[in-house]
Design an enzyme around this catalytic site. Structure first.
Site, short mmCIF file in Angstrom:
data_model
loop_
_atom_site.label_atom_id
_atom_site.label_comp_id
_atom_site.label_asym_id
_atom_site.label_seq_id
_atom_site.Cartn_x
_atom_site.Cartn_y
_atom_site.Cartn_z
N ASP A 212 -35.52 27.63 -30.99
CA ASP A 212 -34.58 26.58 -30.59
C ASP A 212 -33.17 27.13 -30.40
O ASP A 212 -32.78 28.13 -31.01
CB ASP A 212 -34.54 25.49 -31.67
CG ASP A 212 -35.87 24.76 -31.81
OD1 ASP A 212 -36.69 24.85 -30.88
OD2 ASP A 212 -36.08 24.14 -32.87
N LYS A 213 -32.41 26.43 -29.58
CA LYS A 213 -31.03 26.85 -29.28
C LYS A 213 -30.20 27.00 -30.55
O LYS A 213 -29.43 27.95 -30.69
CB LYS A 213 -30.39 25.83 -28.34
CG LYS A 213 -28.93 26.11 -28.00
CD LYS A 213 -28.36 25.06 -27.05
CE LYS A 213 -26.90 25.34 -26.74
NZ LYS A 213 -26.34 24.33 -25.80
#
Length: 399
Positions: A212-213
């Site tokens: 995930d970012k």
């Protein structure tokens, strides 16, 4: 970063086991039998402890295996191993080297069809489906020449992120806040940064998996099509092992457990989250996570180590929220009302892709670890947590 010799032989996952948060204090016995690089009946190695460390011999006869791209329309059948795989990842696995933009383009234009119908790149395939694949091509290599000032800065940034690198593989320590791939409103991401690393043949390093970012830590990248094929296969066969560290409120009970649920994507105009689903629900996928308490801070905050067996979107974040201990700083899944963040801690996602262990395409094992990011290190210091403590997740089963 050294490579350590290790072979794994995980037992098949049972989809009938649904019990959540089951203790794993005693490791389940593993069936002895032949495994790659081992003798029949020999004892399987532990996940991370007491492994013999030695140099991996340089290959002398191995040659890269180039994936052949179709020059005309072809139809293929989804295999059992590809069941529930996303359309874009199906193309990446079948044809390592295709750029993200090219994959999105052929899907968006309807050139790729599943059972004769248009699909979205995020749609999931089912075993036995028929996939029409159009002619594909690699991006044209850029002409050789000096890198621009911006490209040089990007290359330097990648070097500063590097945890491990050889001729085939790159392991990056992705910072929190930097996306792995492009999306709506995203202009800078790892996939775009890798453009500056194209070789003389025009080959660009390829993403093998994603995080995930807002999650920092280990991100595996293949520098050749040969490596991409083997590393992607390792993830599909679950011979890759990942460990995450997180900070959560309260004290999970039991202190070591297994979370087994079904997850399904729930989309709205503003957001996309994974919800706990039931077996048989549309789009529901089985997800299994092992967790272990490493250390506590007054029973108010707990450092947990997580080992995902499956690799679903937001799996760890959704699972920890499901058992009542959402990850600190999680804007999507932190669901405890009127809970106040202790003073000095930053309201950022406290989740680190701490470690990845995966067979190297040419033999041996890649074993890379990422340090705590700055905001998590600050929290560890304030709470008096010792990052050198033994991680009990090493005793979790591989299934």
């Amino acid at each position: 970063m050294s490579r350590r010799i290790k072979r794994t032989n995980p037992k098949p996952r049972s989809r009938d086991e649904r019990k959540e948060a089951r203790p794993f204090k005693a490791r389940s016995a593993q069936k002895a039998g032949p495994r790659p690089g081992g003798k029949p009946g020999s004892k399987p190695p532990r996940f991370a402890s007491e492994r013999a460390e030695r140099r991996v011999p340089e290959p002398t006869t191995a040659k890269p295996v180039e994936a052949l791209l179709p020059t005309k329309v072809q139809t293929v059948t989804v295999t059992a191993d590809e069941n529930n795989m996303r359309v874009d990842r199906f193309l990446e696995a079948r044809f390592p080297g295709l750029s993200f933009s090219h994959i999105q383009r052929v899907v968006r234009k309807g050139e790729l069809r599943v059972d004769g119908k248009r699909v979205d790149s995020k749609d999931r395939l089912e075993e036995g489906q028929s996939v029409r694949i159009p002619p594909l091509k690699l991006d044209a290599p850029k002409l050789p020449g000096a890198l621009s000032e911006a490209a040089q800065k990007t290359l330097q940034a990648l070097k500063e992120m590097t945890l491990y690198e050889d001729d085939d593989v790159l392991v990056l320590n992705k910072p929190a806040g930097l996306a792995v791939q492009g999306g709506s409103g995203t202009t800078r991401h790892i996939d775009q940064m890798l453009e500056v690393m194209r070789d003389a043949k025009g080959q660009k390093p390829r993403l093998v998996h994603r995080i995930d970012k807002d999650t920092s830590g280990c991100l595996l990248v293949a520098k050749t099509r040969f490596a991409a094929t083997h590393l992607t296969g390792a993830f599909r066969s679950r011979s890759a092992r990942k460990i995450y560290w997180a900070l959560v409120p309260g004290l999970p009970k039991p202190k070591q457990g297994r979370i087994s649920t079904f997850l399904a994507k729930e989309e709205s105009e503003d957001d996309t989250i994974m919800r706990i689903a039931q077996h048989g629900d549309e789009g529901a996928s089985h997800a299994v996570t092992y967790y272990a308490v490493v250390e506590t801070a007054g029973n108010k905050l707990t450092w947990v180590s997580l080992k995902p067996v499956t690799g679903r979107t937001h799996q760890l974040r959704a699972h920890m929220a499901h058992i009542g201990h959402p990850i600190i700083g999680d804007p999507k899944y932190f669901n405890i009302e009127n809970w106040e963040l202790p003073g000095g801690l930053q309201n950022r996602l406290h989740l680190l892709a701490r470690r990845i262990v995966i067979p190297h395409p040419r033999g041996g094992v890649i074993d890379a670890s990422a340090p705590l990011p700055q905001h998590m290190q600050q929290s560890w210091n304030l709470l008096g947590l010792d990052a050198t403590r033994f991680d009990p997740i090493e005793n979790a089963p591989e299934e």
